[in-house]
Design an enzyme around this catalytic site. Structure first.
Site, short mmCIF file in Angstrom:
data_model
loop_
_atom_site.label_atom_id
_atom_site.label_comp_id
_atom_site.label_asym_id
_atom_site.label_seq_id
_atom_site.Cartn_x
_atom_site.Cartn_y
_atom_site.Cartn_z
N LYS A 14 1.04 -1.29 -0.28
CA LYS A 14 -0.17 0.68 0.24
C LYS A 14 0.82 0.51 -0.47
CE LYS A 14 -2.34 -1.31 4.06
NZ LYS A 14 -1.40 -2.57 4.32
N ARG A 89 -9.64 0.32 8.61
CA ARG A 89 -9.55 -1.25 8.75
C ARG A 89 -10.66 -1.72 9.89
NH1 ARG A 89 -3.39 0.11 8.44
NH2 ARG A 89 -3.18 -1.83 9.13
N ARG A 128 12.14 -6.20 5.73
CA ARG A 128 11.75 -4.21 5.57
C ARG A 128 12.15 -4.49 6.80
NH1 ARG A 128 6.15 -1.11 5.00
NH2 ARG A 128 6.34 -2.71 6.87
N ARG A 134 11.18 -0.26 12.08
CA ARG A 134 10.44 -0.56 12.66
C ARG A 134 9.85 -1.18 13.80
NH1 ARG A 134 5.55 0.36 7.91
NH2 ARG A 134 3.97 -0.86 9.79
N ARG A 146 -0.51 -8.91 13.21
CA ARG A 146 -0.92 -7.57 12.88
C ARG A 146 -1.84 -8.25 11.11
NH1 ARG A 146 4.76 -5.32 10.51
NH2 ARG A 146 2.81 -4.36 9.19
#
Ligand code: AP5
Ligand code: MG
Length: 193
Positions: A14, A89, A128, A134, A146
């Site tokens: 996204k 969401r 990542r 993060r 998640r």
């Protein structure tokens, strides 16, 4: 005004595709994840409230993110359109967004739903996590949380917009440019109407 929801699970691309879409179409990018991370970086009360939930891969309360989106819409009265990334969401967020847009005499034009296999999502996010800083990318248990939050609470968002015939599924695996082309084709066909 043309408003887009870029929908999909964590790691589906996204953010990556949003960067290209806002550039191509002159839209205002509203990523609730990015806004929350900037609140955390500034150590605001909102950021402090959100941090522990985000660190565990859980959704923050609806009222928090709806308030953020309300302010962002109010702060961008000249926008040609908005690109929503990571919002809505939950069904409650979807209903609230529709009401906020209606107050501005506009609506969601299309929901573009990126589809990526679970193995690929986990692979992308762990990769990542090696460099992103993060906290929610660093271990597989949090990444699984998640994805579970997405399955339990967020897939209903696509069902909600399906009743208005607004959802288009897009294959989210392949090159970034090919996926962008597929998204752009859908947007262009609606803008032409
Ligand atoms: P948020 O920041 O929205 O994160 P997310 O949805 O979990 O997903 P990501 O941003 O990690 O993935 P993405 O789909 O943007 O993919 P990206 O382009 O980065 O939310 C974080 C947290 O904030 C939530 O867990 C929640 O706590 C809270 N929150 C946010 N919004 C909320 C809301 N509305 N309500 C409640 N809580 C909320 O790509 C991922 C990786 O893949 C990158 O490394 C990228 O380079 C790579 N990649 C991208 N495209 C490709 C490709 N085609 N091929 C190979 N690799 C690719
Ligand atoms: Mg993102």
């Amino acid at each position: 005004m043309f408003n887009i929801i870029l929908f999909g699970p964590p790691g589906s691309g996204k953010g990556t595709q949003s960067e290209k879409l806002i550039e191509a179409y002159g839209l205002v990018h509203l990523s609730t994840g990015d806004i929350l991370r900037s609140e955390i970086a500034k150590a605001t009360p909102l950021g402090l409230e959100a941090k522990s939930l985000m660190d565990q891969g859980q959704l923050v309360p609806d009222a928090v993110v709806i308030g953020m989106i309300r302010s962002a819409l109010d702060n961008n009265p000249q926008a040609k359109g908005f690109l929503f990334d990571g919002f809505p969401r939950t069904e409650a967020q979807s209903v609230a967004l529709d009401a906020l847009l209606q107050q501005k005499n506009t609506e969601i034009g299309v929901v573009l739903a990126l589809e990526v296999s679970q193995d690929e999502l986990v692979k992308r996010l762990l990769n990542r996590g090696l460099t992103s800083g993060r906290s929610d990318d660093t271990n597989e248990a949090i990444i699984s949380n998640r994805i579970a939050e997405y399955q339990n609470k967020t897939t209903v968002v696509a069902n909600y917009y399906r009743q208005f015939n607004k959802v288009v599924a897009i294959k989210g695996e392949g090159t970034v440019n090919d996926i962008f082309s597929a998204l752009a084709t859908e947007i262009d066909s609606r803008l032409a109407k």
